[in-house]
Design a protein around this motif. Structure first.
Motif, PDB file in Angstrom:
ATOM      1  N   LEU A   9       1.050   0.758   9.623  1.00  0.00           N
ATOM      2  CA  LEU A   9      -0.609   0.990   9.735  1.00  0.00           C
ATOM      3  C   LEU A   9      -0.887   1.863  10.907  1.00  0.00           C
ATOM      4  CD1 LEU A   9      -3.271  -0.137   8.949  1.00  0.00           C
ATOM      5  CD2 LEU A   9      -3.038  -1.680  10.786  1.00  0.00           C
ATOM      6  N   PHE A  23      -3.124   5.431  10.848  1.00  0.00           N
ATOM      7  CA  PHE A  23      -4.323   4.768  11.535  1.00  0.00           C
ATOM      8  C   PHE A  23      -5.378   6.175  11.922  1.00  0.00           C
ATOM      9  CE2 PHE A  23      -7.439   2.880  14.131  1.00  0.00           C
ATOM     10  CZ  PHE A  23      -7.873   1.590  13.533  1.00  0.00           C
ATOM     11  N   THR A  51      -6.318   8.586   9.116  1.00  0.00           N
ATOM     12  CA  THR A  51      -7.336   7.797   8.249  1.00  0.00           C
ATOM     13  C   THR A  51      -8.718   7.424   8.727  1.00  0.00           C
ATOM     14  OG1 THR A  51      -5.639   6.763   6.821  1.00  0.00           O
ATOM     15  CG2 THR A  51      -7.693   5.725   7.071  1.00  0.00           C
ATOM     16  N   ILE A  52      -9.017   7.261   9.906  1.00  0.00           N
ATOM     17  CA  ILE A  52      -9.986   7.143  10.511  1.00  0.00           C
ATOM     18  C   ILE A  52     -10.827   8.483  11.119  1.00  0.00           C
ATOM     19  CG2 ILE A  52      -9.595   4.781  11.388  1.00  0.00           C
ATOM     20  CD1 ILE A  52      -9.418   6.126  14.421  1.00  0.00           C
ATOM     21  N   LEU A  67     -10.572   2.337   5.786  1.00  0.00           N
ATOM     22  CA  LEU A  67      -9.549   1.303   5.935  1.00  0.00           C
ATOM     23  C   LEU A  67      -9.334   0.373   4.785  1.00  0.00           C
ATOM     24  CD1 LEU A  67      -9.635   0.399   9.915  1.00  0.00           C
ATOM     25  CD2 LEU A  67      -8.032   1.924   8.889  1.00  0.00           C
ATOM     26  N   SER A 124      -8.397   2.067   1.825  1.00  0.00           N
ATOM     27  CA  SER A 124      -7.026   2.691   1.860  1.00  0.00           C
ATOM     28  C   SER A 124      -6.271   1.611   1.552  1.00  0.00           C
ATOM     29  CB  SER A 124      -6.711   3.082   3.236  1.00  0.00           C
ATOM     30  OG  SER A 124      -5.461   3.221   3.559  1.00  0.00           O
ATOM     31  N   GLY A 160      -3.999   7.081   2.321  1.00  0.00           N
ATOM     32  CA  GLY A 160      -4.998   6.932   3.382  1.00  0.00           C
ATOM     33  C   GLY A 160      -5.935   8.114   3.021  1.00  0.00           C
ATOM     34  N   ASN A 178      -8.528   9.114  -1.427  1.00  0.00           N
ATOM     35  CA  ASN A 178      -7.137   8.739  -0.914  1.00  0.00           C
ATOM     36  C   ASN A 178      -5.946   9.720  -1.437  1.00  0.00           C
ATOM     37  OD1 ASN A 178      -7.719   6.431   0.633  1.00  0.00           O
ATOM     38  ND2 ASN A 178      -7.789   5.149  -1.156  1.00  0.00           N
ATOM     39  N   ALA A 218      -4.739  -3.456   7.132  1.00  0.00           N
ATOM     40  CA  ALA A 218      -5.809  -2.245   7.152  1.00  0.00           C
ATOM     41  C   ALA A 218      -7.262  -2.845   6.258  1.00  0.00           C
ATOM     42  CB  ALA A 218      -5.303  -1.224   6.176  1.00  0.00           C
ATOM     43  N   GLY A 276     -10.538  -3.443   8.584  1.00  0.00           N
ATOM     44  CA  GLY A 276     -11.831  -3.199   8.034  1.00  0.00           C
ATOM     45  C   GLY A 276     -12.919  -3.935   8.198  1.00  0.00           C
ATOM     46  N   ASN A 312     -14.154  -1.819  14.336  1.00  0.00           N
ATOM     47  CA  ASN A 312     -15.205  -0.712  13.809  1.00  0.00           C
ATOM     48  C   ASN A 312     -16.133  -0.057  14.948  1.00  0.00           C
ATOM     49  OD1 ASN A 312     -14.701  -0.132  10.930  1.00  0.00           O
ATOM     50  ND2 ASN A 312     -15.269  -2.312  10.699  1.00  0.00           N
TER      51      ASN A 312
END
Length: 437
Positions: free
Chosen positions: A28, A32, A35-36, A50, A53, A73, A293, A321, A325, A331
């Motif tokens: 993760l 991370f 992905t964010i 998230l 994903s 991701g 993704n 994940a 989320g 968040n």
């Protein structure tokens, strides 16, 4: 990485209860930061990214019969198309176009199942894919620099730029000097370091974090709930052709992953299954309001270092994940990251994307002294970076997508093209394989 290294956990092996959470968190953390960053740039919820994903990864594992240990991701290739689409027509049309991009994967998967996969490799050789990857990175350069230098009002700020430079320095140090697993998460390390520096100079606002609930529903963008679905030809032409780029990325990842796990995943469970899984993951994301993704090179790197190939570990990371989320506190923390922190990260990350395109050309021994190769790469670069577009019958094909299509057509019609038959044309070094995640 040596192929004869001992495998710690095989693809179908379950870890012990004590190791399960640690190994899953490791995967993760590897994905991370990247992905964010994508939802952060396009203006959608990191929490939804998230969740989509995690759900996409679980769907991928199911479709590939638990035989491909890959984590999915947010895709960087869709950043500019999504930014443009959301600004022009709102998130609804962008999500519907992303859904169609996922359907393209499904169609390609069915064709591959019927005809084999070598035709796809032939129409997407390195002389096409390399320059398109360069376009992805360089097209985002202005965004990265603007995030790094400017304050919330768009004016130059030395204070903000200092945050970006500190963040960039931390990422570079982590990339060059850190070893083992820490070398796989330089983006996450940079975000944490830059965040601490921004906090020290007063650029972090914790108001939203204090108000957030630990468990909270993220801002999903769901058809018939958040918007009335409609298909815009402009948005379709903007987003769907990007699938050409991400399909080539997928092939490359599967080839590298096959070498890591010492099993030919192209043949078993088959490229058609992994492409279908990737497409379904993108469709799930589009129906929830998340970015498309793609398989992640960072996680392939984790597999190579740890020798833990277990799909149960990958699945565990996906579940965590999803939980993250749904955490309002997490968040809010993500949303509190100052823009220049992400700007500093982006300067290196987008540059690495462009450099990886160059690396593909070099590793594949593309001879640019040949006029054919020179023409194809040159046209792709200028059309893509220059932002050219074609407007036909009320819809437009923009920049990178147009460049990719023109590159494929030139590769087909120009005489003299040669493609390796040994299927290693997309192979890259693991440390560079996070280029277009």
């Amino acid at each position: 990485m040596k192929d004869n290294q001992k495998v710690v956990l095989g693809i179908k092996e379950k870890p012990s209860a004590g190791l399960f959470a640690i190994l899953s968190l490791q995967h993760l953390f590897a994905m991370f930061g990247a992905t964010i960053l994508v939802p952060y740039l396009v203006g959608i919820s990191p929490g939804v990214a998230l969740i989509s994903s995690g759900l996409g990864t679980l769907a991928f594992l199911l479709i590939t019969k638990g035989q491909v240990p890959a984590y999915l991701g947010s895709s960087f290739a869709f950043i500019i198309p999504l930014q443009t689409a959301i600004a022009a027509d709102g998130p609804g049309a962008a999500m519907m176009a992303s859904l169609l991009a996922g359907l393209v994967y499904g169609v390609v998967a069915l064709i591959i199942k019927a005809t084999g996969h070598k035709w796809l490799v032939k129409i997407l050789p390195p002389v096409v894919v390399g320059p398109v990857i360069i376009v992805i990175g360089l097209s985002l350069a202005g965004t990265a620099v603007g995030m790094a230098m400017n304050d919330a009002n768009g004016a130059y700020s030395l204070q903000h730029f200092s945050v970006a430079l500190v963040t960039l320095a931390i990422v570079i140090i982590a990339t060059i000097f850190f070893k083992g697993f820490l070398n796989l998460i330089p983006v996450l390390i940079g975000i944490i370091g830059g965040y601490v520096y921004a906090l020290a100079i007063g650029l972090v606002d914790f108001t939203a974090v204090k108000q957030a609930k630990f468990i909270e529903m993220p801002d999903f963008i769901i058809p018939f709930v958040s918007y009335t679905p409609h298909f815009s030809m402009d948005m379709i032409a903007l987003i769907v052709p990007v699938a050409v780029v991400t399909l080539s990325e997928h092939i490359g990842h599967q080839m590298v992953l096959s070498k890591v796990v010492q099993k030919d995943l192209i043949k078993q469970p088959g490229l058609h299954r992994s492409i279908m899984g990737d497409g379904v993951a993108t469709m799930i994301a589009s129906l929830l309001g998340g970015p498309p993704n793609t398989t992640y090179g960072e996680n392939i790197g984790v597999l190579a270092i740890t020798r833990v190939f277990s799909v149960y570990v990958i699945g565990g990371a996906a579940v965590v994940a999803i939980f993250f989320g749904f955490s309002g506190t997490i968040n809010a923390l993500i949303s509190s990251i100052p823009t220049p922190v992400m700007g500093g990260i982006s300067i290196l990350l987008f540059g690495i994307i462009a450099s990886s395109g160059l690396r593909m050309l070099v590793d594949s021994k593309v001879d640019l002294s040949e006029n054919r190769n020179l023409v194809i790469s040159s046209v792709i670069l200028v059309v893509g970076i220059g932002g050219a577009f074609i407007r036909v019958l009320g819809f437009e094909i923009h920049g990178m997508a147009l460049a990719a299509i023109i590159g494929v057509l030139l590769n087909i019609v120009l005489p003299g093209g040669k493609v390796k038959e040994d299927e290693d044309i997309y192979e890259t070094h693991l440390e560079d394989d996070d280029s277009v995640a």
